[in-house]
Structure formats: C-alpha cells, structure tokens
Design a protein around this motif. Structure first.
Motif, PDB file in Angstrom:
ATOM      1  N   ILE A  97     -14.716  -9.203  -5.868  1.00  0.00           N
ATOM      2  CA  ILE A  97     -14.649  -9.862  -4.567  1.00  0.00           C
ATOM      3  C   ILE A  97     -13.243 -10.387  -4.306  1.00  0.00           C
ATOM      4  O   ILE A  97     -12.715 -10.306  -3.189  1.00  0.00           O
ATOM      5  CB  ILE A  97     -15.683 -10.996  -4.486  1.00  0.00           C
ATOM      6  N   ALA A  98     -12.601 -10.908  -5.334  1.00  0.00           N
ATOM      7  CA  ALA A  98     -11.231 -11.399  -5.166  1.00  0.00           C
ATOM      8  C   ALA A  98     -10.289 -10.263  -4.765  1.00  0.00           C
ATOM      9  O   ALA A  98      -9.401 -10.441  -3.931  1.00  0.00           O
ATOM     10  CB  ALA A  98     -10.746 -12.063  -6.448  1.00  0.00           C
ATOM     11  N   LEU A  99     -10.486  -9.095  -5.350  1.00  0.00           N
ATOM     12  CA  LEU A  99      -9.668  -7.939  -4.974  1.00  0.00           C
ATOM     13  C   LEU A  99      -9.875  -7.586  -3.502  1.00  0.00           C
ATOM     14  O   LEU A  99      -8.913  -7.334  -2.767  1.00  0.00           O
ATOM     15  CB  LEU A  99     -10.008  -6.747  -5.856  1.00  0.00           C
ATOM     16  N   LEU A 100     -11.135  -7.578  -3.071  1.00  0.00           N
ATOM     17  CA  LEU A 100     -11.410  -7.242  -1.680  1.00  0.00           C
ATOM     18  C   LEU A 100     -10.891  -8.316  -0.731  1.00  0.00           C
ATOM     19  O   LEU A 100     -10.407  -8.007   0.364  1.00  0.00           O
ATOM     20  CB  LEU A 100     -12.911  -7.037  -1.481  1.00  0.00           C
ATOM     21  N   LYS A 101     -10.969  -9.571  -1.140  1.00  0.00           N
ATOM     22  CA  LYS A 101     -10.401 -10.642  -0.308  1.00  0.00           C
ATOM     23  C   LYS A 101      -8.912 -10.429  -0.106  1.00  0.00           C
ATOM     24  O   LYS A 101      -8.378 -10.557   1.014  1.00  0.00           O
ATOM     25  CB  LYS A 101     -10.650 -12.002  -0.963  1.00  0.00           C
ATOM     26  N   SER A 102      -8.207 -10.126  -1.186  1.00  0.00           N
ATOM     27  CA  SER A 102      -6.761  -9.903  -1.084  1.00  0.00           C
ATOM     28  C   SER A 102      -6.461  -8.689  -0.229  1.00  0.00           C
ATOM     29  O   SER A 102      -5.520  -8.694   0.583  1.00  0.00           O
ATOM     30  CB  SER A 102      -6.170  -9.725  -2.484  1.00  0.00           C
ATOM     31  N   TYR A 103      -7.251  -7.635  -0.393  1.00  0.00           N
ATOM     32  CA  TYR A 103      -7.080  -6.421   0.412  1.00  0.00           C
ATOM     33  C   TYR A 103      -7.235  -6.749   1.898  1.00  0.00           C
ATOM     34  O   TYR A 103      -6.423  -6.327   2.737  1.00  0.00           O
ATOM     35  CB  TYR A 103      -8.104  -5.376  -0.026  1.00  0.00           C
ATOM     36  N   CYS A 104      -8.288  -7.503   2.231  1.00  0.00           N
ATOM     37  CA  CYS A 104      -8.540  -7.839   3.632  1.00  0.00           C
ATOM     38  C   CYS A 104      -7.512  -8.828   4.174  1.00  0.00           C
ATOM     39  O   CYS A 104      -7.083  -8.721   5.331  1.00  0.00           O
ATOM     40  CB  CYS A 104      -9.953  -8.416   3.773  1.00  0.00           C
ATOM     41  N   ARG A 105      -7.102  -9.772   3.341  1.00  0.00           N
ATOM     42  CA  ARG A 105      -6.111 -10.755   3.775  1.00  0.00           C
ATOM     43  C   ARG A 105      -4.803 -10.058   4.154  1.00  0.00           C
ATOM     44  O   ARG A 105      -4.159 -10.425   5.151  1.00  0.00           O
ATOM     45  CB  ARG A 105      -5.878 -11.778   2.662  1.00  0.00           C
TER      46      ARG A 105
END
Length: 315
Positions: A97-105
């Motif tokens: 989830i942290a990876l996807l958050k960074s990707y989306c951010r």
C-alpha cells in the motif's frame, strides 16, 4: 496478502517511482498463475478469468515488483475513475500500500482500491484508509457445491421440476468434458446463439471474450463441459476455474429455447467438477453486475453467501 506495521525505507520510496505497468493479456497467464494461487479470497476478481477476460473492459495493466502483483485499472462502479486491485504477493500489505501511495502521490491522484474483498477492509482501515464504500452490484454469489450438484432441498423444488422436464424431453442426453474432440461443436453452437435484444454493451464484450477463450482454450486454466442431446447436439456449455476449495464459473451459455437446459447444465457441471476435484466445497457464480434478470436467476439458486466487495480510498 499480509498486513503488518513497518517503516517505509528509501528502497521502497524509490521503487514507488519506478513501478512499470504494462497491459495485461492472455500471454501473461503463466506469470499470473502463482499470484492467483496465493490470493486468500474466494472472489472472482482474483482468478485468471476474473482478470484476463476483463482486462480490456477495466483497462487492466500489471506490474510484478518484489514478487508482488500490482494491477492498475478502473473502478468497478465507475469506468472513468482510475483504481487499483488489492496487491498480491510476498510483500506485506502495508508495504504494498505504501508503494501505491507513493506512486499515486507522484501523479497527484488519490489511491483507490476497487473490488476489495470484505476480509481486507479492516486491515486497510488500520493502514489509514479514509473511506470505504460497498459495491452491492458486484458481490459474488457463492453456493454450496453439493447443493448445486444435486439440486436437493425444498428451496430448489421448482428447479428440479425444470430438470425433470428436460430429462423427459431428452432421453439419452449426455454431459461431456470439453476436449479437442468436441471443441468445434462447442464453437459452432456458440456462434449460432443470438445476442438478446436490449442487452448492455457488457454483454457484447462478454461474447467477444468467450469467443477468444473458445479459439484457444488451452491457454486458460479452465475446465469445461458441454450438454448434448440426441438429434439436436450441444444445447449448453460452461467453463470454470478451480481456486482452492472453490469452482469459479466464468462462462455458461445456454439455448434457452430448450426447457430445463440451464438447470441441467448447472447441476451436471457442478457434479462433474466435484467428482474430478473432491476437495471442492463451493461454487462462485460471480456477480450480477446490477442486471435484474441475472440477479433473479442467481438468487433462485439459493446462494449460501454473498461475497461482498468494497472500494477503499486513501486520500
């Protein structure tokens, strides 16, 4: 898919900027199979049929990073909204989830996970999800496979009457596995089936994808059966995929002018698959996509559970 606390390392911050997504196609099935096997859910979205057959509809793109599958596409309830599937693989859920958050951010979009199985809502809330919305039209219908293999019980009495009518009308009918010996007959039957009037665009899409499966069935980890009657040939067929203790029925096509063909196809396919795979306990007949006719038909088979799904958002 594991949830745990952690501290995001520079390695993961860097990885979030280099996640590379590619279109998902049938050629990816060998790469997807290990992740499908690892998904701890009975919902159809975490199966080869649920992903590959619907990859064009939901514009699925995939990335395998740190032996974890990430899928990007569109929300199940809104095809104008970008969304992700729940990651599956070796990474703990918190790190995925942290990876996807960074990707989306980095792209200035919120992280939206679509069609999340109910059992993962609480772990995602614990990771900071800001909103959770149920998708009632996309809940999967789950059945006791013994019930479908026998149609026993008072609640299925009307269905047994349809089966009795079919058996009386079609003595000598057979249910046969779909193999190289009969696939041409199945293709011919499907090609001759009319597409009902006033059906949504999704029905036309489904027809194209079923034709793709029939053109190269060996590419898919499916098992199928065809219902044949003397004099008329094939009047129904189905394909399903084994996922743990569950048979997921991705395709079922019936000549509805033949009374009882649908009930017999459903019963005899379940019985055949249960015989071939004694560990099967359930059959997932997928969602109704909000179609009233499909909803009525699926409810009439007396599901033992509804597999609820949710959109989960991180702002």
């Amino acid at each position: 898919m594991r949830a745990s606390g952690y501290t995001l390392t520079p390695t993961y911050r860097k990885a979030a900027t280099i996640l590379k997504f590619k279109p998902m196609t049938a050629a990816d099935i060998p790469s997807l199979l290990p992740f499908v096997a690892a998904a701890a859910t009975r919902t159809c979205d975490f199966s080869i049929g649920g992903m590959v057959m619907w990859a064009d509809w939901f514009r699925y793109r995939m990335c395998i990073h740190s032996n974890t599958l990430f899928v990007k596409g569109l929300s199940e309830d809104d095809l104008s909204t970008p969304a992700f599937s729940l990651p599956v693989g070796e990474l703990p859920l918190a790190e995925s989830i942290a990876l996807l958050k960074s990707y989306c951010r980095a792209r200035h979009i919120p992280l939206l996970l679509s069609a999340v199985p109910e059992e993962y809502v609480a772990p995602l809330r614990a990771l900071g999800a800001t909103s959770v919305t149920e998708l009632p039209a996309w809940a999967d219908y789950l059945y006791d496979i013994d019930s479908l293999a026998t149609f026993a019980g008072k609640k299925l009495n009307k269905k047994r009457n349809h089966i009795n009518r079919f058996v009386a009308d079609n003595p000598g009918y057979t249910i046969e596995p779909i193999t190289d010996a009969n696939i041409a007959d199945v293709r011919a039957f499907f090609a001759a089936l009319p597409l009902p009037d006033n059906k949504p665009l999704m029905a036309d899409y489904d027809r194209c994808k079923v034709a793709e499966v029939l053109s190269a069935p060996d590419r898919y980890p499916f098992e199928g059966a065809a219902l044949r009657v003397p004099g008329a040939g094939i009047v129904a067929f189905a394909f399903g995929e084994i996922s743990g203790d569950t048979l997921i029925v991705h395709i079922e096509k019936i000549d509805h002018t033949v009374a009882g063909a649908g009930e017999v196809m459903c019963r005899d396919f379940a019985a055949m698959m249960r015989s071939l795979h004694p560990g099967l306990m359930y059959e997932n007949r997928e969602d109704d996509a909000g179609d009233p006719g499909l909803r009525q038909a699926k409810q009439a088979l007396n599901p033992c559970a509804m597999l609820r799904k949710f959109n989960v958002r991180f702002d």
